[in-house]
Design an enzyme around this catalytic site. Structure first.
Site, PDB file in Angstrom:
ATOM      1  N   PHE A  84      41.179  44.576  26.377  1.00 57.87           N
ATOM      2  CA  PHE A  84      40.868  44.518  27.814  1.00 57.87           C
ATOM      3  C   PHE A  84      40.530  43.101  28.263  1.00 57.87           C
ATOM      4  O   PHE A  84      40.591  42.813  29.464  1.00 57.87           O
ATOM      5  CB  PHE A  84      39.619  45.360  28.126  1.00 57.87           C
ATOM      6  CG  PHE A  84      39.782  46.842  27.970  1.00 57.87           C
ATOM      7  CD1 PHE A  84      40.502  47.567  28.897  1.00 57.87           C
ATOM      8  CD2 PHE A  84      39.206  47.517  26.902  1.00 57.87           C
ATOM      9  CE1 PHE A  84      40.642  48.948  28.771  1.00 57.87           C
ATOM     10  CE2 PHE A  84      39.342  48.888  26.770  1.00 57.87           C
ATOM     11  CZ  PHE A  84      40.059  49.610  27.706  1.00 57.87           C
TER      12      PHE A  84
ATOM     13  N   SER B 271      49.230  45.652  34.148  1.00 60.16           N
ATOM     14  CA  SER B 271      48.871  45.991  35.520  1.00 60.16           C
ATOM     15  C   SER B 271      50.131  46.295  36.321  1.00 60.16           C
ATOM     16  O   SER B 271      51.199  45.713  36.069  1.00 60.16           O
ATOM     17  CB  SER B 271      48.169  44.780  36.135  1.00 60.16           C
ATOM     18  OG  SER B 271      48.047  44.943  37.519  1.00 60.16           O
TER      19      SER B 271
ATOM     20  N   TYR C  99      48.093  35.611  38.169  1.00 56.58           N
ATOM     21  CA  TYR C  99      47.490  36.716  37.399  1.00 56.58           C
ATOM     22  C   TYR C  99      48.589  37.670  36.924  1.00 56.58           C
ATOM     23  O   TYR C  99      48.675  38.002  35.733  1.00 56.58           O
ATOM     24  CB  TYR C  99      46.469  37.463  38.274  1.00 56.58           C
ATOM     25  CG  TYR C  99      46.060  38.796  37.686  1.00 56.58           C
ATOM     26  CD1 TYR C  99      45.352  38.873  36.492  1.00 56.58           C
ATOM     27  CD2 TYR C  99      46.412  40.001  38.315  1.00 56.58           C
ATOM     28  CE1 TYR C  99      44.993  40.098  35.946  1.00 56.58           C
ATOM     29  CE2 TYR C  99      46.060  41.222  37.778  1.00 56.58           C
ATOM     30  CZ  TYR C  99      45.347  41.265  36.592  1.00 56.58           C
ATOM     31  OH  TYR C  99      45.011  42.478  36.045  1.00 56.58           O
TER      32      TYR C  99
ATOM     33  N   LYS D 266      50.157  38.545  33.011  1.00 61.89           N
ATOM     34  CA  LYS D 266      50.327  39.870  32.397  1.00 61.89           C
ATOM     35  C   LYS D 266      51.774  40.064  31.938  1.00 61.89           C
ATOM     36  O   LYS D 266      52.033  40.593  30.861  1.00 61.89           O
ATOM     37  CB  LYS D 266      49.953  40.976  33.400  1.00 61.89           C
ATOM     38  CG  LYS D 266      48.471  41.048  33.706  1.00 61.89           C
ATOM     39  CD  LYS D 266      47.669  41.538  32.513  1.00 61.89           C
ATOM     40  CE  LYS D 266      46.177  41.555  32.748  1.00 61.89           C
ATOM     41  NZ  LYS D 266      45.407  41.832  31.551  1.00 61.89           N
TER      42      LYS D 266
HETATM   43  P1  NAD Z   1      36.283  43.204  33.769  1.00 58.24           P
HETATM   44  O1  NAD Z   1      36.227  41.793  34.231  1.00 58.24           O
HETATM   45  O2  NAD Z   1      35.223  44.137  34.229  1.00 58.24           O
HETATM   46  O3  NAD Z   1      36.307  43.236  32.167  1.00 58.24           O
HETATM   47  C1  NAD Z   1      36.914  42.238  31.392  1.00 58.24           C
HETATM   48  C2  NAD Z   1      35.987  41.936  30.222  1.00 58.24           C
HETATM   49  O4  NAD Z   1      36.573  40.933  29.406  1.00 58.24           O
HETATM   50  C3  NAD Z   1      34.616  41.398  30.658  1.00 58.24           C
HETATM   51  O5  NAD Z   1      33.605  42.044  29.926  1.00 58.24           O
HETATM   52  C4  NAD Z   1      34.679  39.909  30.311  1.00 58.24           C
HETATM   53  O6  NAD Z   1      33.405  39.392  30.014  1.00 58.24           O
HETATM   54  C5  NAD Z   1      35.607  39.933  29.115  1.00 58.24           C
HETATM   55  N1  NAD Z   1      36.362  38.683  28.902  1.00 58.24           N
HETATM   56  C6  NAD Z   1      37.115  37.992  29.791  1.00 58.24           C
HETATM   57  N2  NAD Z   1      37.687  36.922  29.213  1.00 58.24           N
HETATM   58  C7  NAD Z   1      37.304  36.948  27.903  1.00 58.24           C
HETATM   59  C8  NAD Z   1      37.577  36.128  26.787  1.00 58.24           C
HETATM   60  N3  NAD Z   1      38.339  35.026  26.904  1.00 58.24           N
HETATM   61  N4  NAD Z   1      37.026  36.463  25.604  1.00 58.24           N
HETATM   62  C9  NAD Z   1      36.232  37.549  25.472  1.00 58.24           C
HETATM   63  N5  NAD Z   1      35.941  38.358  26.496  1.00 58.24           N
HETATM   64  C10 NAD Z   1      36.475  38.063  27.706  1.00 58.24           C
HETATM   65  O7  NAD Z   1      37.733  43.762  34.130  1.00 58.24           O
HETATM   66  P2  NAD Z   1      38.297  45.258  34.080  1.00 58.24           P
HETATM   67  O8  NAD Z   1      38.479  45.709  35.479  1.00 58.24           O
HETATM   68  O9  NAD Z   1      37.512  46.070  33.151  1.00 58.24           O
HETATM   69  O10 NAD Z   1      39.745  44.963  33.516  1.00 58.24           O
HETATM   70  C11 NAD Z   1      40.044  45.082  32.130  1.00 58.24           C
HETATM   71  C12 NAD Z   1      41.496  44.683  31.897  1.00 58.24           C
HETATM   72  O11 NAD Z   1      42.342  45.503  32.711  1.00 58.24           O
HETATM   73  C13 NAD Z   1      41.805  43.245  32.287  1.00 58.24           C
HETATM   74  O12 NAD Z   1      42.701  42.710  31.337  1.00 58.24           O
HETATM   75  C14 NAD Z   1      42.467  43.377  33.636  1.00 58.24           C
HETATM   76  O13 NAD Z   1      43.358  42.324  33.883  1.00 58.24           O
HETATM   77  C15 NAD Z   1      43.201  44.705  33.495  1.00 58.24           C
HETATM   78  N6  NAD Z   1      43.445  45.366  34.789  1.00 58.24           N
HETATM   79  C16 NAD Z   1      42.404  45.585  35.646  1.00 58.24           C
HETATM   80  C17 NAD Z   1      42.656  46.173  36.887  1.00 58.24           C
HETATM   81  C18 NAD Z   1      41.544  46.396  37.874  1.00 58.24           C
HETATM   82  O14 NAD Z   1      41.823  46.514  39.062  1.00 58.24           O
HETATM   83  N7  NAD Z   1      40.286  46.488  37.446  1.00 58.24           N
HETATM   84  C19 NAD Z   1      43.960  46.563  37.241  1.00 58.24           C
HETATM   85  C20 NAD Z   1      44.989  46.348  36.334  1.00 58.24           C
HETATM   86  C21 NAD Z   1      44.716  45.740  35.100  1.00 58.24           C
HETATM   87  N1  UFG Z   2      41.664  46.030  51.485  1.00 56.53           N
HETATM   88  C1  UFG Z   2      41.102  45.913  52.747  1.00 56.53           C
HETATM   89  N2  UFG Z   2      39.878  45.307  52.843  1.00 56.53           N
HETATM   90  C2  UFG Z   2      39.200  44.838  51.753  1.00 56.53           C
HETATM   91  C3  UFG Z   2      39.781  44.978  50.473  1.00 56.53           C
HETATM   92  C4  UFG Z   2      41.035  45.570  50.376  1.00 56.53           C
HETATM   93  O1  UFG Z   2      41.677  46.321  53.728  1.00 56.53           O
HETATM   94  O2  UFG Z   2      38.088  44.290  51.916  1.00 56.53           O
HETATM   95  C5  UFG Z   2      42.978  46.703  51.351  1.00 56.53           C
HETATM   96  C6  UFG Z   2      44.074  45.809  50.811  1.00 56.53           C
HETATM   97  O3  UFG Z   2      44.683  45.099  51.867  1.00 56.53           O
HETATM   98  C7  UFG Z   2      44.995  46.840  50.121  1.00 56.53           C
HETATM   99  C8  UFG Z   2      44.024  47.913  49.632  1.00 56.53           C
HETATM  100  O4  UFG Z   2      42.836  47.750  50.405  1.00 56.53           O
HETATM  101  O5  UFG Z   2      45.841  47.417  51.077  1.00 56.53           O
HETATM  102  C9  UFG Z   2      43.681  47.778  48.155  1.00 56.53           C
HETATM  103  O6  UFG Z   2      43.227  46.459  47.883  1.00 56.53           O
HETATM  104  P1  UFG Z   2      42.501  46.057  46.520  1.00 56.53           P
HETATM  105  O7  UFG Z   2      42.097  44.626  46.649  1.00 56.53           O
HETATM  106  O8  UFG Z   2      41.441  47.045  46.199  1.00 56.53           O
HETATM  107  O9  UFG Z   2      43.640  46.254  45.424  1.00 56.53           O
HETATM  108  P2  UFG Z   2      45.083  45.588  45.270  1.00 56.53           P
HETATM  109  O10 UFG Z   2      46.091  46.676  45.338  1.00 56.53           O
HETATM  110  O11 UFG Z   2      45.253  44.445  46.187  1.00 56.53           O
HETATM  111  O12 UFG Z   2      45.019  44.989  43.795  1.00 56.53           O
HETATM  112  C10 UFG Z   2      44.458  45.721  42.698  1.00 56.53           C
HETATM  113  C11 UFG Z   2      43.806  44.738  41.727  1.00 56.53           C
HETATM  114  C12 UFG Z   2      44.848  43.913  41.045  1.00 56.53           C
HETATM  115  C13 UFG Z   2      45.847  44.799  40.377  1.00 56.53           C
HETATM  116  C14 UFG Z   2      46.453  45.768  41.359  1.00 56.53           C
HETATM  117  C15 UFG Z   2      47.298  46.754  40.597  1.00 56.53           C
HETATM  118  O13 UFG Z   2      42.899  43.896  42.412  1.00 56.53           O
HETATM  119  O14 UFG Z   2      44.238  43.135  40.045  1.00 56.53           O
HETATM  120  O15 UFG Z   2      45.419  46.488  42.047  1.00 56.53           O
HETATM  121  O16 UFG Z   2      48.032  47.532  41.442  1.00 56.53           O
HETATM  122  F1  UFG Z   2      46.823  44.070  39.846  1.00 56.53           F
END
Ligand code: NAD
Ligand code: UFG
Length: 344
Positions: free
Chosen positions: A79, A123, A147, A151
């Site tokens: 993650f 993602s 970003y 990925k």
């Molecule tokens: P998060 O930031 O809550 O968790 C990421 C964790 O990784 C954190 O605990 C951070 O301290 C740790 N970390 C970051 N860089 C590091 C490094 N170099 N070495 C060791 N630890 C490190 O994020 P999340 O929402 O839990 O996301 C987890 C994974 O899922 C990420 O790879 C993210 O890109 C991917 N992802 C997240 C979303 C989302 O919207 N949350 C969507 C699609 C994919």
């Molecule tokens: N939005 C608002 N106001 C806000 C925040 C978001 O209107 O303050 C809207 C955005 O325009 C979008 C929707 O809510 O239409 C969802 O936005 P998010 O920022 O919650 O999510 P995104 O779809 O933009 O992106 C998220 C993660 C990315 C990931 C992606 C995967 O942030 O890291 O989902 O589909 F890659």
């Protein structure tokens, strides 16, 4: 034993709970750059089980090798990484360093320690602006920001690596929009500063930490003009990781010739909800009104994005079970019991 990099983060902590509940032994490897060790204490409280913790950085090859050896890992769930789209545009090197170099170091360490099973957090952002919906895994890949490109680069590295050694067992999971929190209210999303994402922002408006939500655009070609996304409950997502791990393990025991696999799977619900749908559902779940104003579109946003989740069901026997109501209710529960996240 499973090494969970980034296990203290939002999705990682929820997955750790489900892994411990399912009887897996785990060790978290995290540098806490975007998380709090308190999350792990709470994971242990929820599950009633202990786990290992190694504080370290994924870009540090020696720490990874030491961690894999120390905990005798036979699989890794990866993650760890940075995830803010806007920040990745401003600081691309930091994203390529953490997400690409960090994963490369991990893969080298796994190779050195002969660990062959990996579940990787990708993602839906790798698809970019959808050409057709719902998004199937063979949709063209065209991320629109650093970003997303970080990925995609890792996905390509994993495909090349598997091509070079087909005994590796790799699952690439493309998450849609993870939201919600554990039903206990003990763990949840704890964004630093002003949340970028919709659900945590809405939750902070509901609890009175922020005045109003800005809805980024109401002139998209969607039913109500606001952006449509496939929100997925983080607990469903966590179960998806268990299913992916189990599918990889099953392939290991089933195949006498020891040939592995490289699965690429969407984890989404297949349903799209608009920003205003989310606002309405959150108002219902919280009993609070969510003031909002319509603001200009956010640069880089797309109109609609939702998954075709069929492959996950076919290959992993996984399907999302929790709906928007549970996503909002659990977010609200977490927000109310921890108004300042883990600092509360
Ligand atoms: P998060 O930031 O809550 O968790 C990421 C964790 O990784 C954190 O605990 C951070 O301290 C740790 N970390 C970051 N860089 C590091 C490094 N170099 N070495 C060791 N630890 C490190 O994020 P999340 O929402 O839990 O996301 C987890 C994974 O899922 C990420 O790879 C993210 O890109 C991917 N992802 C997240 C979303 C989302 O919207 N949350 C969507 C699609 C994919
Ligand atoms: N939005 C608002 N106001 C806000 C925040 C978001 O209107 O303050 C809207 C955005 O325009 C979008 C929707 O809510 O239409 C969802 O936005 P998010 O920022 O919650 O999510 P995104 O779809 O933009 O992106 C998220 C993660 C990315 C990931 C992606 C995967 O942030 O890291 O989902 O589909 F890659």
């Amino acid at each position: 034993m499973i090494l969970v990099t980034g296990g203290a983060g939002y999705i990682g902590s929820h997955t750790c709970v489900e892994l411990l509940n399912a009887g897996f032994d785990i060790t978290v490897f995290d540098n806490f750059c975007n998380s709090n060790p308190e999350a792990l204490a709470r994971v242990e409280r929820i599950s009633g089980r202990k786990m290992g913790l190694i504080e370290g950085d994924c870009r540090d090859h020696a720490s990874l090798v030491a961690a894999l050896k120390k905990c005798k890992a036979n699989a890794v769930i990866h993650f760890a990484g940075l995830k803010a789209v806007g920040e990745s545009v401003a600081q691309p090197l930091s994203y390529y360093d953490n997400n690409v170099v960090g994963t490369l170091r991990l893969l080298q360490a796994m190779q050195e320690c002969d660990v062959k099973t990996l579940v990787f957090s990708s993602s839906a952002t790798v698809y970019g602006d959808p050409v057709q919906l719902p998004l199937t895994e063979d949709h063209p890949l065209a991320p629109t920001n650093p970003y997303g490109r970080s990925k995609l680069m890792v996905e390509e590295i994993l495909r090349d690596l598997h091509h070079s050694d087909n005994t590796l067992r790799i699952s690439i999971l493309r998450y849609f929009n993870p939201v919600g929190a554990h039903a206990s209210g003990l763990i949840g999303e704890d964004p630093q500063g002003i949340p970028n994402n919709l659900m945590p922002f809405v939750a902070q408006v509901a609890v009175g930490r922020r005045e109003a939500l800005s809805v980024w655009g109401n002139d998209y070609p969607t039913p109500d003009g606001t952006g449509v996304r496939d929100y997925i409950h983080v607990v469903d997502l966590a179960h998806g990781h268990l299913k992916a791990l189990e599918a990889l393990e099953a392939s290991q025991s089933a195949q006498v010739n020891k040939s592995g696999q490289c699965l690429i799977v969407n984890l989404g619900t297949g349903l799209g909800y608009s920003v205003l749908d989310v606002v309405q559902a959150f108002e219902k779940a919280s009993g609070r009104s969510i003031p909002y104003r319509i603001a200009p579109r956010r640069p880089g946003d797309i109109a609609s994005c939702y998954a075709d989740p069929k492959r996950a069901f076919a290959l992993l026997d996984w399907k999302a079970k929790l709906g928007l109501e549970e996503m909002c209710a659990s977010s609200w529960h977490w927000q109310c019991t921890n108004p300042k996240g883990y600092q509360s």
